[in-house]
Design an enzyme around this catalytic site. Sequence first.
Site, PDB file in Angstrom:
ATOM      1  N   CYS A  83       0.813  -1.226   0.000  1.00 42.76           N
ATOM      2  CA  CYS A  83       0.000   0.000   0.000  1.00 42.76           C
ATOM      3  C   CYS A  83       0.845   1.275   0.000  1.00 42.76           C
ATOM      4  O   CYS A  83       0.331   2.362  -0.240  1.00 42.76           O
ATOM      5  CB  CYS A  83      -0.932   0.027   1.214  1.00 42.76           C
ATOM      6  SG  CYS A  83      -2.067  -1.354   1.240  1.00 42.76           S
TER       7      CYS A  83
ATOM      8  N   HIS B 175      -2.983   7.255   3.933  1.00 40.73           N
ATOM      9  CA  HIS B 175      -3.418   6.053   3.215  1.00 40.73           C
ATOM     10  C   HIS B 175      -4.878   5.779   3.578  1.00 40.73           C
ATOM     11  O   HIS B 175      -5.245   5.755   4.756  1.00 40.73           O
ATOM     12  CB  HIS B 175      -2.527   4.876   3.613  1.00 40.73           C
ATOM     13  CG  HIS B 175      -2.994   3.569   3.068  1.00 40.73           C
ATOM     14  ND1 HIS B 175      -3.451   3.425   1.781  1.00 40.73           N
ATOM     15  CD2 HIS B 175      -3.086   2.338   3.642  1.00 40.73           C
ATOM     16  CE1 HIS B 175      -3.802   2.163   1.584  1.00 40.73           C
ATOM     17  NE2 HIS B 175      -3.602   1.489   2.693  1.00 40.73           N
TER      18      HIS B 175
ATOM     19  N   ASN C  69     -10.231   0.318   0.826  1.00 40.87           N
ATOM     20  CA  ASN C  69      -8.771   0.353   0.751  1.00 40.87           C
ATOM     21  C   ASN C  69      -8.346  -0.146  -0.633  1.00 40.87           C
ATOM     22  O   ASN C  69      -8.502  -1.321  -0.950  1.00 40.87           O
ATOM     23  CB  ASN C  69      -8.194  -0.544   1.857  1.00 40.87           C
ATOM     24  CG  ASN C  69      -6.679  -0.550   1.885  1.00 40.87           C
ATOM     25  OD1 ASN C  69      -6.027  -0.076   0.960  1.00 40.87           O
ATOM     26  ND2 ASN C  69      -6.117  -1.111   2.940  1.00 40.87           N
TER      27      ASN C  69
END
Length: 329
Positions: free
Chosen positions: A113, A253, A285
Amino acid sequence: MKKAKIIGLGSYLPKKVLTNADFEKMIDTSDEWITSRTGIKERRIAADDEFTSDMGYEAAKKAIEDAKLKAEDIDIIFVATLTPDYIFPSTACLIQEKLEAKNAAALDIQAACSGYVYALSLAKALVENNTYKNILIIASEKLSSIINYKDRSTSVLFGDAAAAAVVSQDGSGLEIQSIYLGASGSEADLLILPAGGCKNPASEKTLKEGLHYIKMGGKEVFKHAVRRMQQAIEKCLKETNLSEKDISWLIPHQANERIIDAIAKRFEHLDNEKVYKEVVRKFGNTSASSVGLALDFLKKENKLKSKEKILLTVFGAGFTWGAAILENN
Ligand code: COA
């Protein structure tokens, strides 16, 4: 030395929407549980015949157009992904071919990520030391391909998407003022795709044990994510002699709204209205793509004023983490 700038942005979202209500019909969960624990309402799912390279290509086309360049102006392509079309050849090579970017080298980056900020860091260095003029970075993820939709603890969290940026020395855009990166392999097992690599190649056993799906220690990952993103922000601010008061926008994030809130709480001078959360709410996500999507939306919605500073911070499997300070010029 002229600082590297992001001179073009783009993103792509697949059409199919998977809502919390859809999950209520699939597994033992509720909109109330998902919303209160994560803030996520919906996520996008790529079509069966739509892959990481296709989504990355769509985002890249827009970023190149936004930069007012042509594909042949690109010198190198970085693709940040943990869901490549194949282990090899790289997804970057597949996208280079689709774009007809015939002058570009191509390379995948695996920082989970955190990939967008890792790619940005490499692009900044290579542009500022004059190795390359125009670098295309792409983050693209088909996370739905590695999710067990019967596992309620992971399936509700993730979605598919792509984002792209062109980094260059010329032109106007978002100047990359500072980047900090970190990693710690000692927690590798807390967020992992156990099979498919050389340690556990695909076999009847790996299929039976569900080892081709994401495995995650949610509670532990949550704590590390908050701590590491906080540290990354502090390091980046220190390096640039800035304080949190100088930051106009914080884009953490987009994994979980509660993680974002926990980070924001640690920086009391940050305006809560300027802590970005829209992407996690609408798209879940999306791993490496998440901060790239947020940046593209902020820019396209004309929310960024001249000279405003944007702080990106990321965290992902590995563990990897990082932060970047951009200034809108
Ligand atoms: N719906 C309903 N209940 C669920 C559920 C779901 N989708 N997922 C888990 N639960 C249940 C668990 O089974 C557990 O039940 P039990 O107490 O009977 O065993 C209960 O909810 C609490 O689970 P827990 O894991 O303690 O919840 P939590 O508050 O830690 O929230 C996460 C779970 C996954 C949302 C949270 O840990 C998290 O967000 N972690 C970080 C994940 C992440 O962002 N990863 C990517 C980083 S890049």
